[in-house]
Design a protein around this motif. Structure first.
Motif, PDB file in Angstrom:
ATOM      1  N   GLY A 130      83.226  15.310  -0.007  1.00 33.45           N
ATOM      2  CA  GLY A 130      83.651  16.351   0.927  1.00 33.45           C
ATOM      3  C   GLY A 130      84.303  15.792   2.185  1.00 33.45           C
ATOM      4  O   GLY A 130      84.467  16.503   3.177  1.00 33.45           O
ATOM      5  N   LEU A 131      84.676  14.503   2.160  1.00 36.31           N
ATOM      6  CA  LEU A 131      85.280  13.883   3.351  1.00 36.31           C
ATOM      7  C   LEU A 131      86.801  13.995   3.316  1.00 36.31           C
ATOM      8  O   LEU A 131      87.398  14.206   2.258  1.00 36.31           O
ATOM      9  CB  LEU A 131      84.868  12.414   3.426  1.00 36.31           C
ATOM     10  N   ASN A 132      87.419  13.855   4.492  1.00 36.27           N
ATOM     11  CA  ASN A 132      88.885  13.834   4.554  1.00 36.27           C
ATOM     12  C   ASN A 132      89.378  12.477   4.089  1.00 36.27           C
ATOM     13  O   ASN A 132      88.873  11.446   4.548  1.00 36.27           O
ATOM     14  CB  ASN A 132      89.361  14.046   5.997  1.00 36.27           C
ATOM     15  N   VAL A 133      90.359  12.482   3.227  1.00 31.87           N
ATOM     16  CA  VAL A 133      90.887  11.206   2.752  1.00 31.87           C
ATOM     17  C   VAL A 133      92.392  11.157   2.930  1.00 31.87           C
ATOM     18  O   VAL A 133      93.076  12.180   2.897  1.00 31.87           O
ATOM     19  CB  VAL A 133      90.532  10.941   1.257  1.00 31.87           C
ATOM     20  N   LEU A 134      92.883   9.930   3.132  1.00 34.22           N
ATOM     21  CA  LEU A 134      94.328   9.719   3.205  1.00 34.22           C
ATOM     22  C   LEU A 134      94.675   8.392   2.531  1.00 34.22           C
ATOM     23  O   LEU A 134      94.149   7.346   2.898  1.00 34.22           O
ATOM     24  CB  LEU A 134      94.802   9.681   4.669  1.00 34.22           C
ATOM     25  N   GLY A 135      95.563   8.468   1.570  1.00 37.21           N
ATOM     26  CA  GLY A 135      96.057   7.245   0.932  1.00 37.21           C
ATOM     27  C   GLY A 135      97.357   6.821   1.592  1.00 37.21           C
ATOM     28  O   GLY A 135      98.136   7.654   2.047  1.00 37.21           O
ATOM     29  N   VAL A 136      97.573   5.503   1.656  1.00 40.14           N
ATOM     30  CA  VAL A 136      98.855   4.977   2.127  1.00 40.14           C
ATOM     31  C   VAL A 136      99.373   4.084   1.006  1.00 40.14           C
ATOM     32  O   VAL A 136      98.756   3.054   0.697  1.00 40.14           O
ATOM     33  CB  VAL A 136      98.692   4.159   3.431  1.00 40.14           C
ATOM     34  N   GLU A 137     100.443   4.496   0.370  1.00 40.47           N
ATOM     35  CA  GLU A 137     100.903   3.811  -0.845  1.00 40.47           C
ATOM     36  C   GLU A 137     102.425   3.771  -0.870  1.00 40.47           C
ATOM     37  O   GLU A 137     103.080   4.803  -0.870  1.00 40.47           O
ATOM     38  CB  GLU A 137     100.350   4.559  -2.076  1.00 40.47           C
ATOM     39  N   PRO A 138     103.002   2.536  -0.883  1.00 40.65           N
ATOM     40  CA  PRO A 138     104.463   2.443  -0.822  1.00 40.65           C
ATOM     41  C   PRO A 138     105.191   2.712  -2.148  1.00 40.65           C
ATOM     42  O   PRO A 138     106.358   3.046  -2.133  1.00 40.65           O
ATOM     43  CB  PRO A 138     104.700   0.993  -0.371  1.00 40.65           C
ATOM     44  N   THR A 139     104.515   2.549  -3.286  1.00 38.34           N
ATOM     45  CA  THR A 139     105.240   2.678  -4.563  1.00 38.34           C
ATOM     46  C   THR A 139     105.205   4.117  -5.091  1.00 38.34           C
ATOM     47  O   THR A 139     104.509   4.981  -4.555  1.00 38.34           O
ATOM     48  CB  THR A 139     104.648   1.756  -5.660  1.00 38.34           C
ATOM     49  N   GLY A 140     105.954   4.332  -6.166  1.00 35.13           N
ATOM     50  CA  GLY A 140     106.050   5.651  -6.787  1.00 35.13           C
ATOM     51  C   GLY A 140     104.729   6.150  -7.365  1.00 35.13           C
ATOM     52  O   GLY A 140     104.585   7.340  -7.659  1.00 35.13           O
ATOM     53  N   VAL A 141     103.754   5.252  -7.534  1.00 33.68           N
ATOM     54  CA  VAL A 141     102.440   5.646  -8.064  1.00 33.68           C
ATOM     55  C   VAL A 141     101.778   6.682  -7.144  1.00 33.68           C
ATOM     56  O   VAL A 141     100.922   7.461  -7.571  1.00 33.68           O
ATOM     57  CB  VAL A 141     101.519   4.402  -8.257  1.00 33.68           C
ATOM     58  N   ALA A 142     102.227   6.701  -5.865  1.00 32.92           N
ATOM     59  CA  ALA A 142     101.713   7.687  -4.897  1.00 32.92           C
ATOM     60  C   ALA A 142     101.807   9.108  -5.453  1.00 32.92           C
ATOM     61  O   ALA A 142     100.933   9.945  -5.195  1.00 32.92           O
ATOM     62  CB  ALA A 142     102.491   7.586  -3.590  1.00 32.92           C
ATOM     63  N   GLN A 143     102.863   9.377  -6.222  1.00 33.43           N
ATOM     64  CA  GLN A 143     103.062  10.737  -6.752  1.00 33.43           C
ATOM     65  C   GLN A 143     101.934  11.132  -7.704  1.00 33.43           C
ATOM     66  O   GLN A 143     101.548  12.306  -7.766  1.00 33.43           O
ATOM     67  CB  GLN A 143     104.423  10.848  -7.463  1.00 33.43           C
ATOM     68  N   ILE A 144     101.412  10.166  -8.429  1.00 31.03           N
ATOM     69  CA  ILE A 144     100.293  10.442  -9.351  1.00 31.03           C
ATOM     70  C   ILE A 144      99.066  10.866  -8.540  1.00 31.03           C
ATOM     71  O   ILE A 144      98.368  11.825  -8.875  1.00 31.03           O
ATOM     72  CB  ILE A 144      99.969   9.191 -10.220  1.00 31.03           C
ATOM     73  N   ALA A 145      98.832  10.161  -7.418  1.00 30.90           N
ATOM     74  CA  ALA A 145      97.703  10.499  -6.537  1.00 30.90           C
ATOM     75  C   ALA A 145      97.881  11.903  -5.955  1.00 30.90           C
ATOM     76  O   ALA A 145      96.944  12.714  -5.967  1.00 30.90           O
ATOM     77  CB  ALA A 145      97.599   9.470  -5.419  1.00 30.90           C
ATOM     78  N   ILE A 146      99.071  12.174  -5.465  1.00 32.19           N
ATOM     79  CA  ILE A 146      99.350  13.480  -4.836  1.00 32.19           C
ATOM     80  C   ILE A 146      99.131  14.603  -5.847  1.00 32.19           C
ATOM     81  O   ILE A 146      98.491  15.609  -5.548  1.00 32.19           O
ATOM     82  CB  ILE A 146     100.787  13.498  -4.238  1.00 32.19           C
ATOM     83  N   LYS A 147      99.622  14.397  -7.073  1.00 25.95           N
ATOM     84  CA  LYS A 147      99.450  15.414  -8.125  1.00 25.95           C
ATOM     85  C   LYS A 147      97.987  15.671  -8.433  1.00 25.95           C
ATOM     86  O   LYS A 147      97.592  16.772  -8.803  1.00 25.95           O
ATOM     87  CB  LYS A 147     100.192  14.980  -9.401  1.00 25.95           C
TER      88      LYS A 147
END
Ligand SMILES: [Zn+2]
Length: 417
Positions: A130-147
């Motif tokens: 239940g915590l706030n999270v933020l990823g910092v990711e330079p590659t296109g794999v970020a889109q998988i996380a966002i999805k």
């Protein structure tokens, strides 16, 4: 980004202490980027390769890569590494989240930031709390996380970006950097960014491949252009102290063939230094002893190359079939350093879902295929590129129906089965 002590190209000064007193104790020859997987019909002449000198700093003991390749070359758009496909990593990140909960009493709105968050596998554990999270990711794999619902900024981590993140999201109670702390240039700038973004009672946790394990078990296959530095606790301590932070605890963990999880805080923070950290620190080789250990490692690395080639060529003379098991980044270094190609290994298997299937091992004509082929073809030998998890892989492959023998390349080549 602030000016660094080096420019891209060959490293002239130590990445942490700026000393020019560097010794090249091994050079693994020319390599393509380990995660630059091409389709199987690629044009070979387009593959760029870069030398791989490894240096020892005689001032601060840091072992480091002697060349910096442009990040867009080594983290290409088709970057094929995903944490979420590796079971051992999923478990490891669960354990990390448990460790953190023992140290930190979370409040409802606390923010957790993961640097190099990849597909969001680590952050999912904190999001589930239940915590706030933020990823910092330079590659296109970020889109998988966002999805998959993990809030992610698709940018590289730097001091400059840390300020922007702080303005947008506020300070973080916990910042993590699992196996990426060795990947980013300007490490002093990165630690400054972490200091800026971390709350005064916050904790920074980093996981890195551990130098002692690397040297002791001849893991030259973990040298690749993504890994700019190979940390001991002594060199990490030095880095943090230089930037007004300190390590207060550490723990050996089994990922990547031996890693160390390090807990750091701001210099004047409330955390007491643990006995375990002091014990691990005192066991490490330093100075001339570490340098000599590195030189011996270089000699054994060359011997290993010859021994692997000898075994593979003698098996092929006897008309044996050999395939590879799993294509982690380290497979690319071993294959390119030793000089393995399709005349020795027909293909390499990956489990379903891997982004590497249907592509070639970088710099070679060896295709990556789905694991099913192993059970259908029943080759005489299966060469384990993830040899560091052989104990986990061998029973599983046998259970799934593979009847052949196994080749374990490192630390000393052997056949099992
Ligand atoms: Zn140094």
């Amino acid at each position: 980004m602030s000016k660094s002590s080096f420019t891209r190209g060959f490293v002239q000064q130590c990445q942490i202490c700026n000393s020019e007193n560097l010794d090249e104790f091994i050079n693994l020859g020319f390599h393509p980027a380990v995660n630059d997987f091409f389709e199987t019909n690629y044009k070979k002449e387009l593959i760029e390769t870069y030398p791989m000198p490894i240096l020892f700093c005689k001032e601060c003991d840091l072992i480091q890569l002697g060349i910096h390749v442009q990040p867009e070359k080594i983290f290409p758009k088709n970057y094929a590494y995903r944490s979420g496909t590796t079971k051992i990593l999923i478990e490891n990140f669960k354990n990390l989240a448990k460790d953190v909960q023992q140290i930190i009493k979370f409040q409802k709105d606390d923010l957790i930031i993961d640097i190099g968050s990849n597909d969001g596998t680590l952050l999912k554990n904190f999001k589930d709390l239940g915590l706030n999270v933020l990823g910092v990711e330079p590659t296109g794999v970020a889109q998988i996380a966002i999805k998959s619902g993990i809030n992610t900024e698709n940018i590289p981590f730097s001091f400059e970006n840390a300020i922007k993140i702080k303005q947008k999201y506020g300070k973080a109670k916990v910042i993590t950097a699992a196996n990426v702390f060795a990947h980013i240039e300007n490490v002093n700038d990165i630690v400054k960014g972490i200091y800026e973004l971390l709350s005064d009672d916050g904790v920074f946790i980093s996981e890195n491949h551990y130098l002692s394990d690397l040297l002791d078990t001849l893991q030259y296959d973990t040298f690749y252009h993504e890994h700019l530095r190979y940390y001991s606790l002594n060199s990490l301590s030095y880095l943090f102290k230089k930037n007004h932070m300190r390590i207060f605890d550490s723990k050996n963990i089994p990922t990547h063939g031996g890693s160390v999880r390090v807990f750091a805080c701001k210099k004047n923070s409330q955390f007491n230094e643990s006995k375990n950290f002091q014990k691990l620190l005192s066991k490490e080789l330093t100075g001339k002893n570490l340098h000599q250990h590195a030189i011996n490692f270089g000699i054994k690395t060359k011997e290993s190359k010859i021994n692997i080639l000898n075994l593979l060529t003698s098996l092929k003379k006897d008309k044996k079939s050999i395939v590879g098991i799993s294509a982690p980044s380290r497979a690319s270094t071993l294959i390119n350093y030793v000089g393995i190609d399709k005349t020795m290994i027909d293909y390499i298997c990956e489990i379903k879902g891997s982004l590497k299937i249907g592509k070639n091992i970088p710099g070679t004509d060896i295709p990556v295929v789905i694991e099913d082929y192993l059970f259908k073809d029943q080759p005489d030998y299966a060469f384990l590129f993830s040899w560091h998890i052989a104990d986990e892989l061998i029973p599983k492959l046998k259970q799934n129906g593979y009847n052949g023998k196994f080749i374990i390349p490192l630390p000393v080549i052997k056949i099992i089965g």
